[in-house]
Design a protein around this motif. Structure first.
Motif, PDB file in Angstrom:
ATOM      1  N   LEU A  23      37.313  50.547  36.464  1.00 56.42           N
ATOM      2  CA  LEU A  23      38.482  49.976  37.003  1.00 56.42           C
ATOM      3  C   LEU A  23      38.144  48.660  37.730  1.00 56.42           C
ATOM      4  O   LEU A  23      39.195  47.880  37.748  1.00 56.42           O
ATOM      5  CB  LEU A  23      38.716  51.126  37.756  1.00 56.42           C
ATOM      6  CG  LEU A  23      40.137  50.803  38.731  1.00 56.42           C
ATOM      7  CD1 LEU A  23      41.294  50.601  38.014  1.00 56.42           C
ATOM      8  CD2 LEU A  23      40.226  51.990  39.607  1.00 56.42           C
ATOM      9  N   TRP A  24      36.905  48.792  38.189  1.00 53.90           N
ATOM     10  CA  TRP A  24      36.633  47.415  38.980  1.00 53.90           C
ATOM     11  C   TRP A  24      36.814  46.259  37.914  1.00 53.90           C
ATOM     12  O   TRP A  24      37.063  45.064  38.418  1.00 53.90           O
ATOM     13  CB  TRP A  24      35.254  47.439  39.534  1.00 53.90           C
ATOM     14  CG  TRP A  24      35.300  48.380  40.824  1.00 53.90           C
ATOM     15  CD1 TRP A  24      35.382  49.831  40.787  1.00 53.90           C
ATOM     16  CD2 TRP A  24      34.862  47.960  42.045  1.00 53.90           C
ATOM     17  NE1 TRP A  24      35.349  50.162  42.002  1.00 53.90           N
ATOM     18  CE2 TRP A  24      34.944  49.085  42.717  1.00 53.90           C
ATOM     19  CE3 TRP A  24      34.450  46.803  42.669  1.00 53.90           C
ATOM     20  CZ2 TRP A  24      34.620  49.219  44.344  1.00 53.90           C
ATOM     21  CZ3 TRP A  24      34.287  46.821  44.109  1.00 53.90           C
ATOM     22  CH2 TRP A  24      34.111  47.963  44.785  1.00 53.90           C
ATOM     23  N   LYS A  25      36.205  46.541  36.758  1.00 52.88           N
ATOM     24  CA  LYS A  25      36.258  45.504  35.825  1.00 52.88           C
ATOM     25  C   LYS A  25      37.715  45.138  35.348  1.00 52.88           C
ATOM     26  O   LYS A  25      37.882  43.889  35.299  1.00 52.88           O
ATOM     27  CB  LYS A  25      35.413  45.966  34.333  1.00 52.88           C
ATOM     28  CG  LYS A  25      34.002  46.029  34.614  1.00 52.88           C
ATOM     29  CD  LYS A  25      33.192  44.623  34.798  1.00 52.88           C
ATOM     30  CE  LYS A  25      31.938  44.665  34.597  1.00 52.88           C
ATOM     31  NZ  LYS A  25      31.110  43.571  34.338  1.00 52.88           N
ATOM     32  N   SER A  26      38.510  46.031  35.157  1.00 50.61           N
ATOM     33  CA  SER A  26      39.839  45.743  34.960  1.00 50.61           C
ATOM     34  C   SER A  26      40.754  44.974  36.021  1.00 50.61           C
ATOM     35  O   SER A  26      41.419  43.771  35.889  1.00 50.61           O
ATOM     36  CB  SER A  26      40.685  46.918  34.821  1.00 50.61           C
ATOM     37  OG  SER A  26      40.129  47.638  33.514  1.00 50.61           O
ATOM     38  N   GLY A  68      52.622  46.734  33.826  1.00 53.25           N
ATOM     39  CA  GLY A  68      53.982  47.117  34.769  1.00 53.25           C
ATOM     40  C   GLY A  68      54.190  46.121  35.735  1.00 53.25           C
ATOM     41  O   GLY A  68      55.049  46.612  36.724  1.00 53.25           O
ATOM     42  N   LEU A  69      53.723  44.982  35.692  1.00 55.65           N
ATOM     43  CA  LEU A  69      53.959  44.108  36.822  1.00 55.65           C
ATOM     44  C   LEU A  69      55.520  43.555  36.766  1.00 55.65           C
ATOM     45  O   LEU A  69      55.813  43.250  35.594  1.00 55.65           O
ATOM     46  CB  LEU A  69      52.905  42.651  36.641  1.00 55.65           C
ATOM     47  CG  LEU A  69      53.167  41.792  37.720  1.00 55.65           C
ATOM     48  CD1 LEU A  69      52.671  41.994  39.041  1.00 55.65           C
ATOM     49  CD2 LEU A  69      52.466  40.436  37.026  1.00 55.65           C
ATOM     50  N   ILE A  70      56.198  43.655  37.875  1.00 55.86           N
ATOM     51  CA  ILE A  70      57.494  43.202  37.895  1.00 55.86           C
ATOM     52  C   ILE A  70      57.529  41.858  38.729  1.00 55.86           C
ATOM     53  O   ILE A  70      58.151  40.920  38.128  1.00 55.86           O
ATOM     54  CB  ILE A  70      58.301  44.230  38.719  1.00 55.86           C
ATOM     55  CG1 ILE A  70      58.317  45.330  38.005  1.00 55.86           C
ATOM     56  CG2 ILE A  70      59.851  43.503  39.068  1.00 55.86           C
ATOM     57  CD1 ILE A  70      59.035  46.768  39.022  1.00 55.86           C
ATOM     58  N   ILE A  71      56.828  41.593  39.779  1.00 59.99           N
ATOM     59  CA  ILE A  71      56.906  40.437  40.603  1.00 59.99           C
ATOM     60  C   ILE A  71      55.447  40.260  41.121  1.00 59.99           C
ATOM     61  O   ILE A  71      54.955  41.080  41.718  1.00 59.99           O
ATOM     62  CB  ILE A  71      57.879  40.581  41.954  1.00 59.99           C
ATOM     63  CG1 ILE A  71      59.343  40.826  41.480  1.00 59.99           C
ATOM     64  CG2 ILE A  71      57.763  39.141  42.627  1.00 59.99           C
ATOM     65  CD1 ILE A  71      60.122  41.059  42.587  1.00 59.99           C
ATOM     66  N   ASP A  96      41.482  37.387  37.759  1.00 63.66           N
ATOM     67  CA  ASP A  96      41.114  36.125  37.007  1.00 63.66           C
ATOM     68  C   ASP A  96      42.087  35.682  36.011  1.00 63.66           C
ATOM     69  O   ASP A  96      42.206  34.540  35.721  1.00 63.66           O
ATOM     70  CB  ASP A  96      39.889  36.394  36.261  1.00 63.66           C
ATOM     71  CG  ASP A  96      38.839  36.480  37.201  1.00 63.66           C
ATOM     72  OD1 ASP A  96      38.871  36.257  38.167  1.00 63.66           O
ATOM     73  OD2 ASP A  96      37.663  37.263  36.594  1.00 63.66           O
ATOM     74  N   GLY A  97      43.213  36.540  35.779  1.00 59.96           N
ATOM     75  CA  GLY A  97      44.202  36.013  34.891  1.00 59.96           C
ATOM     76  C   GLY A  97      43.746  36.285  33.479  1.00 59.96           C
ATOM     77  O   GLY A  97      44.696  35.765  32.466  1.00 59.96           O
ATOM     78  N   THR A  98      42.629  36.817  33.040  1.00 67.80           N
ATOM     79  CA  THR A  98      42.428  37.150  31.700  1.00 67.80           C
ATOM     80  C   THR A  98      42.940  38.310  31.034  1.00 67.80           C
ATOM     81  O   THR A  98      42.757  38.431  29.952  1.00 67.80           O
ATOM     82  CB  THR A  98      40.787  37.203  31.664  1.00 67.80           C
ATOM     83  OG1 THR A  98      40.328  38.279  32.449  1.00 67.80           O
ATOM     84  CG2 THR A  98      40.166  36.078  32.055  1.00 67.80           C
ATOM     85  N   SER A  99      43.537  39.221  32.149  1.00 66.53           N
ATOM     86  CA  SER A  99      44.099  40.345  31.444  1.00 66.53           C
ATOM     87  C   SER A  99      45.458  40.704  32.426  1.00 66.53           C
ATOM     88  O   SER A  99      45.365  40.341  33.612  1.00 66.53           O
ATOM     89  CB  SER A  99      43.305  41.450  31.562  1.00 66.53           C
ATOM     90  OG  SER A  99      44.204  42.825  31.138  1.00 66.53           O
TER      91      SER A  99
END
Length: 717
Positions: free
Chosen positions: A430-433, A446-449, A439-442
């Motif tokens: 989870l820390w890696k995710s 579910g992101l809305i704003i 970093d914006g690499t993933s």
């Protein structure tokens, strides 16, 4: 009776002068000494102790006591490093006092005067060749450079007594005046402080079962008690001895005291998970791992125990701490760990040694063949407090392979491949995710704003829904702080403090510190050190800068938070970052509601109300036992139309967040704010919740509680 070889055979009979040391040559030669006292558990000594020969005058190994006439005075017995070992009896302190299994020895200070982080003194693991781990969190500007495994001294003697190990480096031994503790807090005062907290949480009433095999409640209580003692000790020592170059280490002193008092849990070694510790739990101090039984050695990376094999015993590994002291390879697969063995050291004279198949290395090899589970705690760099570390319990692994290879120095080291067992909660992965989201690499699912604050906070606050199709909460205007149209009247004007460089601990002339009973409420790392009915922070008329230690709650949100949709409780709040116990999270922002009867009734119906006059369990406020359970002002805040992230924090009967009234005074009056702090260490992505409390008139407004806690009352207001 027998006479010495050089005694006078014609001397008249009479009492023997025991102060006289006879010249007995056979006793001056080497004599055999068996270091293990009768009854020592094989759990702490998996391998039989070797036959040892030592000089009769010492130094003596653990468990061996000198015998007459070699009991020398306290000023004449040298330590192995050239210092003089002392204890309270005046005799050689190499005589060990009985200590708990796998307890610890206090550190050797190294005052560098540069930062609050200690330097790594070695890069080896084990009981003989050891990694000098520093978690970087002493709440002090000065730390020691070592942890030691096993202790035999009083907690309050930690700093001074351990200096003897550095005498050969030419560093003079520093003695503090007056109380004999080394850094301002006396033995009696330290124990009185601890006893008051022990009594409050009834830890002395823990039975043997809770000590040997705890549960979630016991583990949480032990960690909370440790944290409260450590923080309060930090505050007292810092105020009384703020001299540069002083190694305080309240983290070690607090754990030392708890160990000697038997305030710990899971002190029986076991294979597999530890009761009361969940996968994903985080720790900011190595000693916390010891107190809850997750990893017994305070410093060594491998913990092991003995198991019976037919008539013999052999060591098996029970846990490891992968903290980056070696070339441990995390790789891209978070379920695989390549772990380096212990031992192998390059000395100052340039000599290098290969690792040996003994102690922890042998235990790992045995566990490979036995196939037993091994607990793994991963040490991760704390970006916000470098070079500190956060220890994450990543669950149980099994060893699948081992081999030997040359390291960068050309020495042979052992390597072990461990694979995480399936079916466990996310932890290190989870820390890696989260790092990839940051970093914006993933993309965050579910992101809305990306930032619902529209830049009002220094850190963006994401709005996320991966549960259903709802696009967000009802409309409101985001404000970062509680806005006052008119402050509360003050009995007299407050001209503020003159601290241009910020309020400093121990500055008795600072009026802000005087209002806090002579103690700064926050540490240098921004951690709340003590809780009171009210904390006085610097106000508008103070000359202290915005980054003053006494303005912690005025700096806004420092953690990367997200508002997320829960499964059954509407919207909630959690953090991408780990949150350390005592850290400021946010304040309750909104509109102040007049406390007239009609307005108050209407305010209670909006669902986003905060009433500072509610009763609550004063769990965090243990240092003011006689204080009121209510805030001093009838402050009611509505966050329905205007508010910040605090409006999304849900209620829980087992909270991990608590609120604290904070006053800011000026010439115009007094402004009361409500600040939220972490009650315990909070792992990333764990929901932030606090207890809403009980209103003074609890005859209406009762709602069904869905917190799911084992201590759930079934309702809240």
């Amino acid at each position: 009776m027998e006479q010495g070889l050089n005694s006078d055979p014609n001397a008249p009979p009479g009492p023997i002068d025991k102060s006289r040391v006879y010249d007995v040559k056979p006793l001056r030669s080497l004599v055999p000494v068996f270091p293990n006292p009768p009854g020592m558990s094989s759990v702490s000594t998996p391998n039989p102790s070797p036959f040892v020969c030592v000089p009769p005058s010492g130094p003596f190994p653990a468990g061996v006591q000198p015998f007459y006439p070699f009991m020398v005075s306290k000023d004449s017995q040298p330590t192995p490093t050239g210092g003089v070992a002392r204890n309270q009896t005046g005799f050689d302190s190499s005589i060990p006092a009985p200590v708990p299994l796998n307890s610890f020895r206090t550190p050797t200070p190294q005052a560098n005067g540069e930062s609050s982080r200690a330097k790594r003194a070695s890069k080896t693991r084990g009981s003989a060749s050891i990694v000098i781990e520093d978690d970087g969190y002493s709440d002090s500007h000065n730390q020691s450079d070592q942890y030691m495994s096993g202790f035999s001294m009083h907690a309050a003697d930690a700093d001074d007594a351990s200096n003897s190990g550095k005498r050969t480096r030419g560093r003079p031994k520093r003695r503090a005046a007056g109380n004999g503790t080394g850094n301002g807090v006396g033995i009696v005062e330290l124990e009185s402080l601890a006893d008051s907290i022990f009594t409050l949480f009834k830890v002395k009433e823990m039975d043997d079962f809770r000590r040997s095999s705890g549960d979630k409640d016991t583990t949480a209580t032990v960690l909370l008690v440790y944290d409260l003692i450590r923080r309060r000790l930090t505050q007292l020592e810092e105020a009384r001895d703020n001299a540069p170059g002083v190694a305080r280490r309240p983290d070690l002193k607090a754990s030392n005291l708890m160990m000697t008092k038997g305030v710990r849990t899971n002190n029986s070694k076991r294979i597999g998970h530890v009761p009361g510790v969940d996968v994903g739990d985080i720790f900011f101090f190595r000693m916390e791992l010891c107190l809850v039984g997750l990893h017994a050695p305070s410093m060594a990376g491998i913990d092991y125990m003995s198991v019976k094999v037919t008539v013999n015993e052999e060591p098996v590994a029970v846990s490891i701490v992968a903290s980056g002291g070696y070339d441990d390879d995390d790789g891209d697969d978070t379920n695989v760990l390549i772990y380096s063995g212990q031992g192998g050291v390059q000395r100052r004279d340039g000599q290098m040694f290969d690792q040996k198949l003994e102690r922890g290395n042998l235990a790992l090899e045995k566990s490979l063949h036995r196939g037993n589970e091994v607990r793994v705690a991963r040490g991760i760099k704390d970006i916000s407090n470098a070079p500190g570390k956060i220890y994450v319990y990543d669950g149980v692994y099994k060893i699948h392979e081992s081999w030997a290879e040359k390291n960068k120095s050309g020495c042979n080291v052992f390597k072990y491949k461990l694979i995480r067992q399936p079916g466990q909660l996310e932890a290190f992965s989870l820390w890696k995710s989260i790092q990839q989201w940051r970093d914006g690499t993933s993309a965050r699912p579910g992101l809305i704003i990306p930032d619902l604050t529209s830049g009002a906070e220094t850190q963006p606050v994401a709005l996320v829904n991966d549960v259903d199709g709802e696009k967000g909460p009802a409309h409101f205007s985001y404000i970062a702080s509680l806005k006052y149209s008119q402050p509360f009247p003050a009995s007299k004007q407050f001209s503020g403090c003159p601290c241009l460089g910020g309020c400093q601990p121990g500055d008795s002339s600072c009026p802000c510190i005087q209002k806090n009973d002579g103690l700064l409420p926050y540490s240098s790392t921004g951690v709340l050190l003590t809780t009171k009915p009210v904390i006085h922070e610097c106000g508008q008329t103070c000359q202290s800068p915005p980054n003053c230690r006494n303005r912690i709650s005025q700096a806004g949100v420092k953690f990367r938070l997200e508002v997320f949709k829960t499964k059954n409780r509407g919207w909630g709040l959690r953090s991408w970052d780990p949150i350390r116990s005592g850290s400021f999270i946010c304040e309750y922002a909104g509109d102040i509601v007049k406390t007239t009867a009609g307005d108050f009734e209407n305010a209670n119906d909006d669902g986003y109300i905060f009433d500072a006059g509610r009763y609550y369990e004063p769990l965090g406020r243990v240092h003011d036992f006689n204080s009121s359970k209510k805030a001093p002002f009838p402050l009611v805040i509505s966050a329905k139309n205007n508010g910040n992230v605090s409006r999304f924090m849900n209620h829980s009967c087992s909270a991990n967040v608590f609120w604290q009234p904070v006053l800011r005074e000026s010439n115009n009056g007094v402004c009361l704010h409500i600040a939220f702090f972490a009650m315990r260490h909070i792992p990333p992505m764990q929901e932030l919740v606090y207890d809403y409390g009980i209103p003074a008139k609890a005859d209406r407004g009762k709602k069904k509680c869905l917190c799911g806690s084992v201590k759930c009352r079934g309702y809240f207001y």
